[in-house]
Scaffold this motif. Sequence first.
Motif, short mmCIF file in Angstrom:
data_model
loop_
_atom_site.label_atom_id
_atom_site.label_comp_id
_atom_site.label_asym_id
_atom_site.label_seq_id
_atom_site.Cartn_x
_atom_site.Cartn_y
_atom_site.Cartn_z
N ILE A 137 -13.08 1.16 5.91
CA ILE A 137 -12.43 0.28 6.91
C ILE A 137 -13.37 -0.90 7.21
CG2 ILE A 137 -11.58 0.17 9.29
CD1 ILE A 137 -9.82 2.14 8.02
N ARG A 191 -1.03 3.82 9.41
CA ARG A 191 -2.14 4.51 10.07
C ARG A 191 -3.46 3.86 9.66
NH1 ARG A 191 1.20 8.92 10.72
NH2 ARG A 191 1.25 9.43 8.52
N GLY A 192 -3.55 3.50 8.38
CA GLY A 192 -4.72 2.76 7.90
C GLY A 192 -4.82 1.40 8.59
N GLU A 198 -6.22 1.72 12.08
CA GLU A 198 -7.68 1.89 12.05
C GLU A 198 -8.36 0.54 11.81
OE1 GLU A 198 -9.34 4.60 12.79
OE2 GLU A 198 -7.45 5.67 13.09
N TRP A 238 -5.15 -0.94 -0.32
CA TRP A 238 -6.36 -1.10 0.49
C TRP A 238 -7.59 -1.33 -0.38
CZ3 TRP A 238 -4.93 -2.56 4.84
CH2 TRP A 238 -3.96 -1.90 5.60
N PHE A 264 -10.39 4.45 2.06
CA PHE A 264 -9.96 3.76 3.28
C PHE A 264 -9.82 4.73 4.45
CE2 PHE A 264 -7.16 0.96 5.81
CZ PHE A 264 -7.90 -0.20 5.70
N ARG A 265 -9.85 6.03 4.14
CA ARG A 265 -9.77 7.03 5.22
C ARG A 265 -11.13 7.22 5.91
NH1 ARG A 265 -5.00 10.22 5.09
NH2 ARG A 265 -3.72 9.63 3.33
N SER A 314 0.83 -1.21 0.00
CA SER A 314 0.00 0.00 0.00
C SER A 314 0.86 1.26 0.00
CB SER A 314 -0.90 -0.05 1.24
OG SER A 314 -1.44 1.21 1.52
N GLY A 315 0.29 2.35 -0.49
CA GLY A 315 1.01 3.64 -0.52
C GLY A 315 2.04 3.66 -1.63
N GLY A 316 3.10 4.46 -1.45
CA GLY A 316 4.13 4.58 -2.48
C GLY A 316 4.88 3.27 -2.66
N GLY A 330 4.30 2.27 4.00
CA GLY A 330 4.91 3.32 4.80
C GLY A 330 4.00 3.77 5.93
N ASP A 331 4.31 4.94 6.49
CA ASP A 331 3.59 5.39 7.69
C ASP A 331 2.09 5.61 7.44
OD1 ASP A 331 4.17 7.60 6.11
OD2 ASP A 331 4.37 8.96 7.81
N GLY A 332 1.73 6.08 6.25
CA GLY A 332 0.31 6.26 5.92
C GLY A 332 -0.42 4.92 5.93
N SER A 333 0.20 3.94 5.31
CA SER A 333 -0.40 2.60 5.27
C SER A 333 -0.57 2.04 6.68
CB SER A 333 0.49 1.65 4.46
OG SER A 333 0.63 2.14 3.16
N ARG A 372 9.38 13.10 0.44
CA ARG A 372 8.14 13.75 0.90
C ARG A 372 8.46 14.84 1.92
NH1 ARG A 372 3.60 9.16 1.41
NH2 ARG A 372 2.16 10.84 0.94
N CYS A 407 -5.58 5.18 -1.49
CA CYS A 407 -7.00 4.83 -1.48
C CYS A 407 -7.79 5.74 -0.52
CB CYS A 407 -7.12 3.36 -1.06
SG CYS A 407 -8.80 2.77 -0.92
#
Length: 320
Positions: free
Chosen positions: A82, A107-108, A111, A41, A76-77, A9-11, A102-105, A172, A73
């Motif tokens: 979710i 956080r998902g 959740e 996601w 998914f936020r 997921s993510g980059g 990464g960190d965004g994935s 980033r 995605c």
Amino acid sequence: MRTIGVVTSGGDAPGMNAAIRAITRIAHSKGFQVLGFERGWEGLIRNTFVPLTPRSVGGIIQLGGTILHTTRCPEFRKKEGIKKAAETLAFNKVYGLVVIGGDGSFRGALELSRETDTLIVGVPATIDNDVYGTEETIGFDTAVNTAVTEIDKIRDTAVSHERVFIVEVMGRKRGFLASTVGLTVGAETILVPEVPYNKEEIFQTIKENTAKGKKSGIIVAAEGIGDTRKLAKEIEENANVEVRLSILGYAQRGGSPTARSRLLASLFAEKAVELLSEGQGSKIVGLQNGEITSIELKKCCETEKPLNVNLLKLAKVLAT
Ligand code: ADP
């Protein structure tokens, strides 16, 4: 037969495929079957996956990108996204899910962990290296080496034409990639978002370098510092040198993973499957002091990874 799910997921980051391969083969050796959810996601929301077998993950260890594809995605936020993902996990009786990202994935993933009984373990993979709980992420070493190879070439032109080059690298909002790349190419100046920079100081350094016979230079700038085009113009106007800007861009995200990125992918995969087979979830795996370790997913999401500013200080001394 118990089921393990894998998702990227993510980059994308070089070495994600090496991680997919290792997770699949290690999980199979422990008697799990493996499902690869497709397109990040989104695959969990739409219930789209491919079965992964030791044979189907053959020939991918050397490939950049991710064979499972990845997306950012937005769905998914939201709570509904979710919930749908949790339903997919329950529907397929997924015992454990490995999230490579990464960190965004993560956080998902945190959740999602609140809505499902499926155990979730994160495997850090991003060229930005900005994940708390690991000194290095899968793909970082590859991106560093790609950038270094390119900047070594740019330096030839910088020296021949007696110019200053600003080379913008990815990362980033963080300066992990810029600081490691900057030090290892021998950059005269390194600019990262974590340390506010003083333009006058940059002009002064260039003037001093010119005066002592150093007529070319490399400034490595993280993409997160802002408008490098404007900075290039300002330097040209104030430091009496020709300045060129080179934005390295997406080449840094791709390519065959280095041995180090593949090794990290294999070791992280081993730890992730081990955690799941012990019944442990809500963790991420990582590298700390040469050991493969794990920390709580929540702690990873809540904590900002500090930048090692000593690298910047050392780079300054080395560039004199
Ligand atoms: P990376 O994992 O490389 O840091 P992103 O930051 O784009 O990449 O995150 C990847 C995906 O994770 C996002 O597109 C989104 O679907 C999901 N995500 C990120 N942050 C959250 C959050 N706070 N809650 C739920 N999902 C999130």
